[in-house]
Write a protein that holds these residues in place. Structure first.
Motif, PDB file in Angstrom:
ATOM      1  N   CYS A  89       0.844  -1.275   0.192  1.00 26.79           N
ATOM      2  CA  CYS A  89       0.164  -0.169  -0.125  1.00 26.79           C
ATOM      3  C   CYS A  89       1.048   1.209  -0.216  1.00 26.79           C
ATOM      4  CB  CYS A  89      -0.733   0.260   1.259  1.00 26.79           C
ATOM      5  SG  CYS A  89      -0.422   0.169   2.908  1.00 26.79           S
ATOM      6  N   TRP A 111      -6.993  -0.698   6.242  1.00 31.09           N
ATOM      7  CA  TRP A 111      -6.486  -1.518   5.200  1.00 31.09           C
ATOM      8  C   TRP A 111      -7.099  -2.486   4.955  1.00 31.09           C
ATOM      9  CZ3 TRP A 111      -1.616  -2.939   3.966  1.00 31.09           C
ATOM     10  CH2 TRP A 111      -0.679  -3.343   2.620  1.00 31.09           C
ATOM     11  N   TYR A 115     -10.157  -1.773   3.302  1.00 28.92           N
ATOM     12  CA  TYR A 115     -10.811  -0.669   2.252  1.00 28.92           C
ATOM     13  C   TYR A 115      -9.922  -0.290   1.531  1.00 28.92           C
ATOM     14  CZ  TYR A 115     -14.537   0.380   5.752  1.00 28.92           C
ATOM     15  OH  TYR A 115     -15.727   0.137   6.059  1.00 28.92           O
ATOM     16  N   GLU A 116      -9.927   0.158   0.477  1.00 29.43           N
ATOM     17  CA  GLU A 116      -8.551   0.052  -0.696  1.00 29.43           C
ATOM     18  C   GLU A 116      -8.406   1.618  -0.746  1.00 29.43           C
ATOM     19  OE1 GLU A 116     -10.415  -3.380  -3.521  1.00 29.43           O
ATOM     20  OE2 GLU A 116     -11.458  -1.618  -2.729  1.00 29.43           O
ATOM     21  N   ASP A 162      -5.026   1.030  -1.830  1.00 29.56           N
ATOM     22  CA  ASP A 162      -4.082  -0.669  -1.823  1.00 29.56           C
ATOM     23  C   ASP A 162      -2.895  -0.184  -3.477  1.00 29.56           C
ATOM     24  OD1 ASP A 162      -4.526  -3.265  -1.060  1.00 29.56           O
ATOM     25  OD2 ASP A 162      -4.465  -2.843  -3.374  1.00 29.56           O
ATOM     26  N   GLN A 163      -2.058  -0.852  -3.025  1.00 26.44           N
ATOM     27  CA  GLN A 163      -1.565  -1.127  -4.689  1.00 26.44           C
ATOM     28  C   GLN A 163      -2.307  -1.273  -5.817  1.00 26.44           C
ATOM     29  OE1 GLN A 163       1.384  -0.658  -6.563  1.00 26.44           O
ATOM     30  NE2 GLN A 163       2.191  -0.128  -4.838  1.00 26.44           N
ATOM     31  N   LYS A 164      -3.293  -1.899  -5.959  1.00 26.17           N
ATOM     32  CA  LYS A 164      -4.787  -2.089  -6.941  1.00 26.17           C
ATOM     33  C   LYS A 164      -4.638  -0.522  -7.343  1.00 26.17           C
ATOM     34  CE  LYS A 164      -7.712  -5.438  -5.417  1.00 26.17           C
ATOM     35  NZ  LYS A 164      -7.527  -5.161  -3.781  1.00 26.17           N
ATOM     36  N   VAL A 165      -4.862   0.215  -6.721  1.00 23.73           N
ATOM     37  CA  VAL A 165      -5.144   1.568  -7.423  1.00 23.73           C
ATOM     38  C   VAL A 165      -4.764   2.617  -7.158  1.00 23.73           C
ATOM     39  CG1 VAL A 165      -6.494   3.872  -6.126  1.00 23.73           C
ATOM     40  CG2 VAL A 165      -6.990   1.438  -4.722  1.00 23.73           C
ATOM     41  N   PHE A 188     -13.787   1.860  -6.072  1.00 27.27           N
ATOM     42  CA  PHE A 188     -12.973   1.548  -4.750  1.00 27.27           C
ATOM     43  C   PHE A 188     -14.000   1.486  -3.387  1.00 27.27           C
ATOM     44  CE2 PHE A 188      -9.183   1.883  -8.195  1.00 27.27           C
ATOM     45  CZ  PHE A 188      -9.369   0.563  -8.449  1.00 27.27           C
ATOM     46  N   LYS A 189     -12.890   0.669  -2.535  1.00 32.96           N
ATOM     47  CA  LYS A 189     -14.231   0.025  -1.172  1.00 32.96           C
ATOM     48  C   LYS A 189     -13.023   1.614  -0.373  1.00 32.96           C
ATOM     49  CE  LYS A 189     -15.926  -2.947   2.141  1.00 32.96           C
ATOM     50  NZ  LYS A 189     -15.172  -4.373   2.862  1.00 32.96           N
ATOM     51  N   GLN A 190     -13.693   2.549   0.615  1.00 34.57           N
ATOM     52  CA  GLN A 190     -12.978   3.894   1.148  1.00 34.57           C
ATOM     53  C   GLN A 190     -13.482   3.614   1.492  1.00 34.57           C
ATOM     54  OE1 GLN A 190     -12.695   7.621  -1.041  1.00 34.57           O
ATOM     55  NE2 GLN A 190     -12.400   6.566  -3.559  1.00 34.57           N
TER      56      GLN A 190
END
Length: 310
Positions: A89, A111, A115-116, A162-165, A188-190
């Motif tokens: 992250c 996280w 949560y992203e 998150d790294q995906k974001v 995303f999930k915030q």
């Protein structure tokens, strides 16, 4: 295996804050079960910020830096740090200690809860001048009214992604990114965490009212074409209003009543002239954005760095 947290810190003339922020982060991570790295981005500082960064880098293996060739601005400094951050992250925060490092464990907990995006909302600072607080509130109201995103008052650039974001962020190549808006737009999930800002350790705020106004204008034009629609609506309203003046002109002509009042006429001309310039300015901003984007220049230029393993 411990997860790696990348921390991105833009620095513009923050020489006296480098040691303090890095030591504070070291204390925080000494008490939690994560590995971490710090990526300091020198945004074309004119003081000894880079020297202070390099001095600290020599004492630690997990401190990295990017030096810009000139000042490209806070938002692009954060973007550059994220482009080079490959932790599980990434946390972005300011260098002046107003974003308290002690909040990081709570952000990491959220996280790990799934949560992203964990962003922060600054509680109103009563120590700030009334003008500064009013301009900040006006900034968010204007942005929410005229754009297609909804930002909470006090939303800060202190956030965990998150790294995906972050991978999605790397695909953005806007020459003037408005990160707060982009984070909201991404979805995303915030989760939001409220915090009380600490006092600046050293230096003074780089965000003047002029810069705040420019940021608001940029934020609105980055996420919405509502101002263009507003210009059209204004045109219709005033065109209709001018039609209401026709019966009076006919009455005056039929009854030989003198249509007097050069002052009011002059005021009307000046008013509509100003309105036209504002509308042309709005259109010009959008055209200018397209013009700059089509040049496809690099958004920032790195003069030097110690990042090799990435």
């Amino acid at each position: 295996m411990k997860k790696l947290v990348s921390i991105v810190i833009p620095a513009y003339n923050e020489a006296d804050n480098i040691f303090v922020i890095c030591e504070s982060l070291k204390k925080v991570f000494a008490e939690i079960n994560f590995n971490y790295e710090v990526i300091l981005v020198d945004d074309g500082s004119s003081d000894h910020t880079l020297k202070k960064i390099q001095d600290y880098v020599a004492t630690a293996e997990n401190i990295f830096f990017l030096e810009f060739s000139r000042n490209f601005g806070h938002q692009l400094a954060v973007k550059a740090g994220m482009d080079h951050a490959f932790g599980d992250c990434v946390i972005s925060m300011d260098c002046d200690m107003q974003h308290p490092p002690t909040l990081i464990p709570e952000m990491l907990k959220k996280w790990e809860d799934g949560y992203e995006v964990v962003y922060t909302i600054r509680e109103e600072d009563k120590s700030l001048s009334k003008g500064k607080r009013s301009s900040s509130n006006l900034f968010y109201k204007t942005l929410n009214l005229l754009s297609d995103i909804e930002l909470e008052p006090g939303a800060a650039d202190f956030r965990l992604l998150d790294q995906k974001v972050v991978n999605v962020f790397r695909n953005f190549h806007e020459n003037e990114p408005f990160l707060r808006g982009l984070v909201k737009w991404l979805g995303f999930k915030q989760h939001a965490i409220k915090y009380n800002p600490a006092a600046r350790f050293s230096g003074k705020s780089k965000y003047t009212i002029k810069k705040m106004f420019r940021l608001a204008l940029h934020g609105v034009t980055s996420f919405s074409i509502k101002p263009l629609y507003s210009a059209v609506y204004l045109g219709f309203i005033f065109s209709f209003a001018s039609v209401l003046y026709v019966p009076y002109v006919i009455y005056a002509f039929v009854n030989h009543v003198e249509v007097s009042g050069w002052a009011s006429m002059l005021m009307t001309i000046v008013f509509f002239g100003g309105l036209q310039l504002i509308i042309l300015g709005i259109i010009g901003i959008y055209v200018g954005k397209m013009f700059m984007q089509t040049k496809n220049r690099p958004n920032y230029i790195i003069r030097s760095t110690n990042i090799q393993h990435h």
